[in-house]
Scaffold this motif. Structure first.
Motif, PDB file in Angstrom:
ATOM      1  N   GLU A   1       1.321   4.103  -2.880  1.00 39.19           N
ATOM      2  CA  GLU A   1       1.144   5.520  -2.579  1.00 39.19           C
ATOM      3  C   GLU A   1       2.399   6.304  -2.957  1.00 39.19           C
ATOM      4  O   GLU A   1       2.324   7.400  -3.521  1.00 39.19           O
ATOM      5  CB  GLU A   1       0.830   5.706  -1.094  1.00 39.19           C
TER       6      GLU A   1
ATOM      7  N   TYR B   1       0.840  -1.203   0.000  1.00 34.96           N
ATOM      8  CA  TYR B   1       0.000   0.000   0.000  1.00 34.96           C
ATOM      9  C   TYR B   1       0.879   1.259   0.000  1.00 34.96           C
ATOM     10  O   TYR B   1       0.668   2.181  -0.781  1.00 34.96           O
ATOM     11  CB  TYR B   1      -0.930  -0.004   1.214  1.00 34.96           C
ATOM     12  N   TYR B   2       1.873   1.271   0.899  1.00 34.64           N
ATOM     13  CA  TYR B   2       2.759   2.434   0.961  1.00 34.64           C
ATOM     14  C   TYR B   2       3.604   2.574  -0.303  1.00 34.64           C
ATOM     15  O   TYR B   2       3.885   3.690  -0.750  1.00 34.64           O
ATOM     16  CB  TYR B   2       3.657   2.372   2.199  1.00 34.64           C
TER      17      TYR B   2
END
Length: 114
Positions: A21, A17-18
Motif C-alpha cells: 500500500e 500488505y502495508y
C-alpha cells in the motif's frame, strides 16, 4: 491486526500488505509531484489520496532530522536506521515475542522507591 501479533506469518503478511500500500501511495505521490512541478493538472481527489501519506513521511523525516541534530548524529544515518522491532520481524520474530523479550530484559522499576 491483533491476531497477527503472535503469529509471525500473519504479522509478515500484514507488513507486506502495508508495504505494498505504501508503494502504491509513494508512486502516486511521485506522479502528483511531477504533475505539479511541470504544470500539469491534478485533481483534488488525487491530492487528498496522498496527503496523509505525504504528511506522515515529512513529519517522520523532520522528527528524525531534529533528533539527529540534537544528538549530533549524521541525518542520513538517522533516516536510514530501522527500529529493533523491524529488524526482529525481518529475522522471523513475531511482535508478541519481541515485546515479551524486550520487557523481560528491561530492569523492573519500583513504584515505591526507598
Amino acid at each position: 491486526m491483533f491476531a497477527s501479533v503472535s503469529d509471525c506469518a500473519e504479522y509478515c503478511a500484514l507488513i507486506e500488505y502495508y508495504a505494498a500500500e505504501g508503494a502504491v501511495l509513494e508512486a502516486r505521490r511521485g506522479r502528483l509531484r511531477n504533475a505539479l512541478v511541470h504544470g500539469n493538472p491534478a485533481s483534488f481527489a488525487i491530492v487528498e489520496s496522498v496527503r496523509e501519506h505525504a504528511e506522515f513521511l515529512s513529519g517522520t523525516a523532520l522528527n528524525l532530522g531534529l533528533e539527529s541534530y540534537v544528538e549530533g548524529a549524521v541525518p542520513a544515518v538517522a533516516l536510514a536506521k530501522r527500529t529493533d522491532e523491524f529488524t526482529a520481524m525481518q529475522a522471523g520474530q513475531d511482535a508478541a515475542g519481541y515485546w515479551r523479550a524486550r520487557l523481560t530484559a528491561e530492569p523492573a522499576t519500583s513504584a515505591n522507591p526507598s
